[in-house]
Scaffold this active site. Structure first.
Site, mmCIF file in Angstrom:
data_model
loop_
_atom_site.group_PDB
_atom_site.id
_atom_site.type_symbol
_atom_site.label_atom_id
_atom_site.label_comp_id
_atom_site.label_asym_id
_atom_site.label_seq_id
_atom_site.Cartn_x
_atom_site.Cartn_y
_atom_site.Cartn_z
ATOM 1 N N LYS A 178 -10.359 -5.587 3.897
ATOM 2 C CA LYS A 178 -9.825 -5.538 2.528
ATOM 3 C C LYS A 178 -8.323 -5.289 2.583
ATOM 4 C CE LYS A 178 -8.659 -2.503 -0.408
ATOM 5 N NZ LYS A 178 -7.556 -3.131 -1.128
ATOM 6 N N GLY A 231 -3.017 3.828 5.447
ATOM 7 C CA GLY A 231 -2.460 3.999 4.109
ATOM 8 C C GLY A 231 -1.945 5.407 3.921
ATOM 9 N N SER A 232 -1.914 5.830 2.687
ATOM 10 C CA SER A 232 -1.292 7.120 2.384
ATOM 11 C C SER A 232 -2.214 8.277 2.779
ATOM 12 C CB SER A 232 -0.979 7.189 0.893
ATOM 13 O OG SER A 232 -2.177 7.034 0.162
ATOM 14 N N THR A 233 -1.601 9.422 3.004
ATOM 15 C CA THR A 233 -2.370 10.602 3.406
ATOM 16 C C THR A 233 -3.345 11.011 2.306
ATOM 17 O OG1 THR A 233 -0.637 11.330 4.898
ATOM 18 C CG2 THR A 233 -2.151 13.020 4.120
ATOM 19 N N GLY A 236 -6.242 8.696 2.358
ATOM 20 C CA GLY A 236 -6.945 8.931 3.624
ATOM 21 C C GLY A 236 -7.863 10.144 3.553
ATOM 22 N N GLU A 253 -4.898 6.161 9.801
ATOM 23 C CA GLU A 253 -3.479 6.003 10.159
ATOM 24 C C GLU A 253 -2.694 6.236 8.887
ATOM 25 O OE1 GLU A 253 -2.283 5.679 13.015
ATOM 26 O OE2 GLU A 253 -3.872 4.895 14.286
ATOM 27 N N CYS A 287 5.460 3.874 7.828
ATOM 28 C CA CYS A 287 4.863 5.186 8.108
ATOM 29 C C CYS A 287 5.659 5.910 9.187
ATOM 30 C CB CYS A 287 3.427 5.000 8.578
ATOM 31 S SG CYS A 287 3.280 3.845 9.942
ATOM 32 N N GLU A 386 7.018 12.082 2.131
ATOM 33 C CA GLU A 386 7.285 10.705 2.564
ATOM 34 C C GLU A 386 7.809 9.904 1.381
ATOM 35 O OE1 GLU A 386 3.859 8.179 3.413
ATOM 36 O OE2 GLU A 386 4.869 7.527 5.238
HETATM 37 P P1 NDP Z 1 -2.507 3.456 -0.165
HETATM 38 O O1 NDP Z 1 -3.146 4.635 0.436
HETATM 39 O O2 NDP Z 1 -2.211 3.477 -1.607
HETATM 40 O O3 NDP Z 1 -3.430 2.164 0.053
HETATM 41 C C1 NDP Z 1 -3.838 1.742 1.325
HETATM 42 C C2 NDP Z 1 -5.069 0.883 1.191
HETATM 43 O O4 NDP Z 1 -6.124 1.677 0.661
HETATM 44 C C3 NDP Z 1 -4.900 -0.273 0.219
HETATM 45 O O5 NDP Z 1 -5.644 -1.382 0.675
HETATM 46 C C4 NDP Z 1 -5.495 0.281 -1.061
HETATM 47 O O6 NDP Z 1 -5.941 -0.739 -1.910
HETATM 48 C C5 NDP Z 1 -6.652 1.070 -0.495
HETATM 49 N N1 NDP Z 1 -7.162 2.121 -1.370
HETATM 50 C C6 NDP Z 1 -6.525 2.760 -2.396
HETATM 51 N N2 NDP Z 1 -7.360 3.667 -2.962
HETATM 52 C C7 NDP Z 1 -8.530 3.602 -2.278
HETATM 53 C C8 NDP Z 1 -9.785 4.283 -2.382
HETATM 54 N N3 NDP Z 1 -10.015 5.227 -3.302
HETATM 55 N N4 NDP Z 1 -10.758 3.966 -1.510
HETATM 56 C C9 NDP Z 1 -10.575 3.043 -0.568
HETATM 57 N N5 NDP Z 1 -9.423 2.335 -0.429
HETATM 58 C C10 NDP Z 1 -8.414 2.623 -1.274
HETATM 59 O O7 NDP Z 1 -1.242 3.170 0.712
HETATM 60 P P2 NDP Z 1 -0.127 2.065 0.512
HETATM 61 O O8 NDP Z 1 -0.747 0.711 0.455
HETATM 62 O O9 NDP Z 1 0.736 2.509 -0.594
HETATM 63 O O10 NDP Z 1 0.634 2.156 1.917
HETATM 64 C C11 NDP Z 1 1.620 3.076 2.145
HETATM 65 C C12 NDP Z 1 1.088 4.250 2.930
HETATM 66 O O11 NDP Z 1 0.512 3.807 4.142
HETATM 67 C C13 NDP Z 1 2.202 5.174 3.349
HETATM 68 O O12 NDP Z 1 1.821 6.517 3.141
HETATM 69 C C14 NDP Z 1 2.356 4.900 4.831
HETATM 70 O O13 NDP Z 1 2.898 5.959 5.544
HETATM 71 C C15 NDP Z 1 0.971 4.579 5.235
HETATM 72 N N6 NDP Z 1 0.961 3.775 6.457
HETATM 73 C C16 NDP Z 1 0.523 4.336 7.630
HETATM 74 C C17 NDP Z 1 0.594 3.628 8.812
HETATM 75 C C18 NDP Z 1 0.114 4.217 10.115
HETATM 76 O O14 NDP Z 1 -0.158 3.467 11.040
HETATM 77 N N7 NDP Z 1 0.012 5.531 10.246
HETATM 78 C C19 NDP Z 1 1.140 2.289 8.839
HETATM 79 C C20 NDP Z 1 1.547 1.794 7.559
HETATM 80 C C21 NDP Z 1 1.446 2.528 6.419
HETATM 81 P P3 NDP Z 1 -5.017 -1.337 -3.096
HETATM 82 O O15 NDP Z 1 -3.608 -1.313 -2.600
HETATM 83 O O16 NDP Z 1 -5.550 -2.695 -3.256
HETATM 84 O O17 NDP Z 1 -5.234 -0.465 -4.255
#
Ligand code: NDP
Length: 487
Positions: A178, A231-233, A236, A253, A287, A386
């Site tokens: 996804k 994604g975001s903490t 996560g 991550e 990130c 962040e």
């Molecule tokens: P988000 O946490 O908002 O979203 C990440 C993914 O999770 C998206 O596909 C999003 O879908 C999905 N998502 C959102 N809510 C839910 C939920 N309740 N249940 C399941 N999935 C969900 O992060 P961002 O997309 O804004 O990315 C930025 C963040 O990612 C930053 O904090 C960054 O540091 C981190 N990151 C970490 C990396 C690492 O390797 N450590 C690498 C790159 C980024 P949708 O967007 O479609 O709503």
């Protein structure tokens, strides 16, 4: 220029509209115009995709019984297909995310390398024999975990999806991907590559949709055995708690607030270049951004001058214009979040010495000036949270101990940089920094072969390298009493 790539969901080897017929419209953040419209999955499509992935990984399935070299051959074929579409994917990613083609091209190259690296692992996934007391043969098997869900963010849409897909598939799992609904396009090219490479139906399924519905439903599906989330903490943590209901494994991550520590004996030109790259690449939406510059007081002014000169000389460019070295933020709302942080830094008493807002000469696109704050203390919000944009916070230190103390005083622990020409200092810092990845005299750096992941709130588990093999396999222990007649 309109998008003419794939627009449907890919489930069980078929391109299909979403059951409810929904669509996602994506904007080009450099032009603010609609770039593409693709199918938007709902929970009903999640059920279809997970059922297909589940059937494809059953014992006795083609994928499960395939020879390891054959599986490796399919992953090599996928890498070839991706490489063949590299120019197209690069352009699509550039329009969808706003990153420059140079940056998008690096992401595609990294994905190709990652698939090739893990293709080489398929026939090297061995268990071990274990010496135990008595007349027994004891050994472990490494088996796939089953159905893996991959939830990817918008900042490196293609590369980060491939980072977890490649090891998951190499270990004999099936996958449902996804992408973020902000940048859903490039993920569909993995489906194209899987189709062209002849992966068995159901092994890879790609379903763009929202996090709140598709992401959350995936995490809660009992047939999903592992969730690879980037994604975001905050999200996560939520996913980890939801996954607990079914005791589903997670790789997380998450975010970071990377310190880039510059000691007085560093090569200051190289350090300034690395600091600049480490925060302004990808419009700072990383990130592992080096978003805190920790610099010794004796070289503070010189390093700041050099970084500011580089920041001010950074051209901002349309996502498809490679003369522009820094593209726009991914969306208007994200740009506004970053601008709020810049205002917060001013309110907290930090000093803007470069940038600080929206460039005056742009009339379209979500651009932000490369911004540098001095007079930052580590307790300010701009140093602790962040920002996920092109904003650098400079913090002064007086000695080695203080530098490490400030660097480690963070809820995050993803990536840290060290700049010094003293090898002893480099090793000492590397061993004492509470971060999952340390780069000395370049920043940031990673390879498909090296583990990627964070300490503390930056995540759980590791992607890349041999470490990822542990995430996507489970150990089965077999004990055989070979001395029955002697008991
Ligand atoms: P988000 O946490 O908002 O979203 C990440 C993914 O999770 C998206 O596909 C999003 O879908 C999905 N998502 C959102 N809510 C839910 C939920 N309740 N249940 C399941 N999935 C969900 O992060 P961002 O997309 O804004 O990315 C930025 C963040 O990612 C930053 O904090 C960054 O540091 C981190 N990151 C970490 C990396 C690492 O390797 N450590 C690498 C790159 C980024 P949708 O967007 O479609 O709503």
């Amino acid at each position: 220029m309109r998008y003419d790539g794939p627009t449907q969901l890919y489930i069980d080897g078929e391109w299909t509209p979403a059951v409810d017929g929904g669509t996602i419209e994506t904007l080009d953040p450099a032009t603010e115009e609609t770039y593409a419209t693709v199918a938007c999955a709902t929970a009903k499509d999640v059920s279809r995709a997970v059922a297909a992935a589940d059937a494809a990984v059953e014992r006795g399935s083609e994928w499960r019984t395939m020879g390891p070299s054959d599986r490796g051959g399919l992953l090599h074929a996928m890498a070839d297909e991706i490489e063949g579409m590299a120019d197209e994917i690069t352009l699509v990613e550039s329009h969808d995310n706003g990153k420059t083609p140079f940056e998008a091209g690096l992401d595609v190259d990294m994905a190709v390398d990652t698939f090739r690296y893990y293709a080489g692992w398929t026939d090297k996934l061995t268990g071990e024999t274990i010496p135990v007391p008595g007349d027994r043969l004891d050994y472990t098997l490494r088996e796939p975990v089953g159905v893996t869900a991959h939830i990817a963010p918008w900042n490196y849409p293609f590369q980060l999806a491939g980072r977890s897909l490649a090891p998951a598939l190499a270990c004999g799992n099936t996958a449902v991907l996804k992408p973020s609904n902000t940048t859903p396009l490039s993920a569909l090219y993995y489906a194209k590559a899987a189709e062209a490479a002849d992966l068995p139906d159901g092994v890879l399924n790609v379903i763009p949709g929202t996090g709140s519905e598709v992401g959350s439903t995936l995490v809660n599906e009992s047939a999903v055995d592992h969730v690879a989330f980037t994604g975001s903490t905050g999200v996560g943590k939520h996913i980890m708690s939801e996954a607990a209901d079914n005791v589903t494994g997670v790789t997380l991550e998450l975010g970071g607030k990377g310190p880039n520590v510059v000691f007085p004996d560093a090569d200051l030109e190289a350090a300034s270049k690395g600091v600049h790259y480490g925060i302004f690449m990808n419009c700072g939406q990383m990130c592992w951004a080096g978003s805190r510059l920790l610099v010794h007081k004796d070289i503070h002014d010189e390093v700041v001058d050099r970084v500011v000169a580089r920041a001010e000389a950074t051209p901002l460019g349309s996502g498809i214009d490679d003369d522009g070295r820094m593209g726009p933020a991914v969306s208007e709302s994200h740009r506004d979040d970053v601008l709020e942080y810049i205002q917060l830094g001013v309110d907290e008493g930090a000093t803007v010495v470069a940038g600080g807002g929206v460039p005056e000469d742009t009339d379209q696109g979500y651009f932000i000036e490369p911004t540098v704050f001095t007079d930052v203390t580590n307790d300010m919000q701009i140093a602790r949270e962040e920002i996920f944009g092109p904003v650098l916070s400079v913090i002064e230190f007086s000695n080695f101990e203080e530098a490490l103390e400030i660097a480690n005083d963070s809820p995050f622990g993803l990536s840290a940089g060290v700049w010094t020409t003293d090898i002893d200092k480099a090793h000492a810092a590397a061993s004492r920094l509470d971060y999952g990845m340390i780069s000395v005299n370049e920043y940031p750096q990673t390879f498909p072969q090296t583990p990627f992941g964070g300490y503390k709130e930056s995540g759980l588990g590791r992607e890349q390298g041999m470490e990822a093999i542990r995430e996507y396999t489970q150990a089965k222990n077999v004990n055989i009493n070979v001395g029955l007649d002697t008991q």
